[in-house]
Write a protein that holds these residues in place. Sequence first.
Motif, PDB file in Angstrom:
ATOM      1  N   THR A  65       0.896  -1.295  -0.098  1.00 43.43           N
ATOM      2  CA  THR A  65       0.168  -0.192  -0.036  1.00 43.43           C
ATOM      3  C   THR A  65       0.534   0.733  -0.155  1.00 43.43           C
TER       4      THR A  65
ATOM      5  N   ALA B  87       0.474   5.574   0.300  1.00 43.38           N
ATOM      6  CA  ALA B  87      -0.168   6.424   0.825  1.00 43.38           C
ATOM      7  C   ALA B  87      -0.045   8.051   0.591  1.00 43.38           C
TER       8      ALA B  87
ATOM      9  N   GLN C 256      -0.987  -1.020  -3.905  1.00 49.32           N
ATOM     10  CA  GLN C 256      -2.286  -0.112  -4.059  1.00 49.32           C
ATOM     11  C   GLN C 256      -2.871   0.981  -3.611  1.00 49.32           C
TER      12      GLN C 256
ATOM     13  N   GLU D 294      -3.882   4.147  -1.886  1.00 48.00           N
ATOM     14  CA  GLU D 294      -5.088   5.152  -0.775  1.00 48.00           C
ATOM     15  C   GLU D 294      -4.645   6.535  -0.449  1.00 48.00           C
ATOM     16  N   THR D 295      -5.240   6.906  -0.487  1.00 51.28           N
ATOM     17  CA  THR D 295      -5.713   8.840  -0.297  1.00 51.28           C
ATOM     18  C   THR D 295      -6.037   8.908   0.906  1.00 51.28           C
ATOM     19  N   VAL D 296      -5.187   9.871   1.681  1.00 52.41           N
ATOM     20  CA  VAL D 296      -6.070  10.435   3.374  1.00 52.41           C
ATOM     21  C   VAL D 296      -5.606  11.628   3.002  1.00 52.41           C
TER      22      VAL D 296
ATOM     23  N   GLN E   2      -0.641   0.360   8.398  1.00 54.16           N
ATOM     24  CA  GLN E   2      -2.005   0.092   7.734  1.00 54.16           C
ATOM     25  C   GLN E   2      -1.099   0.915   6.155  1.00 54.16           C
ATOM     26  N   ALA E   3       0.328   1.161   5.861  1.00 55.42           N
ATOM     27  CA  ALA E   3       0.901   1.746   4.381  1.00 55.42           C
ATOM     28  C   ALA E   3       2.499   1.073   4.868  1.00 55.42           C
TER      29      ALA E   3
END
Length: 339
Positions: free
Chosen positions: A32, A34, A63, A65-67, A81-82
């Motif tokens: 992941t 981010a 993958q 993920e946008t935060v 988480q990333a």
Amino acid sequence: MSIKKILGAAAAIAMIAGSATVAIAEDLREITFAQPSASAINSFPVFIAIGEGYFAEEGLDVQVETVNGSGAVLQALAAGQADFGRPGPGPLLTARSRGVDAVFIYNTAARANFGLMVQEDSDFQTPEDLAGQVIGTGTADGAEVGFARNVMSGSGLEAGEDYTMMTVGDGGPATAAFLRGEISAYSASVADAAVLVQRGVALRDVTPAEFARFFGNGIVTMNETIQSDPELVEKFLRGVHRGMIFAMDEANREASLDHFAAGFPQEIEDRDFASALFTAVRSKSIPVDPASSMGYIPPAVWSEWQDSLIANGDLAAPLDDLDAAYTNAFVDKISAEFE
């Protein structure tokens, strides 16, 4: 690798991609990444590496993920988480002061990708003119906050005393804040500024030229990952580096835009605007020193980032080991492959 050799390195990439010895594993390792904002263009080397299959050739399924902002990116990394993220250097240093062992490993924005923007027809000409005014930011703890404080403190103005900072968001909310007179200036990334201009807010940059050396967001991972799985770090950064080289070749513009569209279709709805934005963001990735390789992290500017954070009160004291906050080891190794 100097910028002059980038196009030559494209031939090396083609050789790697076409070699019979390169086999894409059927079972890719999912990791992941981010990013601090919903944009494929801001993270262009990652999305190009996904689209061109560079990560897949390394056995990776990335993958995205946008935060919301650099602080959230670092939280995701610290929480496991990333695996990789793209925060700014200021938030990374403040996170390290709190015990977050995150490490800057690749400089994707070698030049400052933020600017202190005012409306084009305003009377404000310099940061000093913003004394007593409100400066808007997209997030409360993103890289744009530290950049704005840095610029203002360079003009002898301190947050909370000489001016006020207000989190207003980006895009539509930032446009509204300007039009309602809630802010007099906005600390904006290249992408943020382009969106505001598209929405009818003509802007002018009042950032002094010397702040261009303060590089922006880059690739970060946890030190634990570097120590336990350096091969993963090398594979990911090789994909990123190849994505950077691909992007610098003007012949690859349309293919790059197609990759961005696959990641964030809404960002490419106005293709001409997206193309212009890509040009602006890409220009910030070219090292200030033409002898430096893509991704290189200049130690002297890293120290200046720390000094500015201390001056602005974001760091109480120098870090015990500033050198532990970044490494050029992977950049040096990977860039040598494309000499």
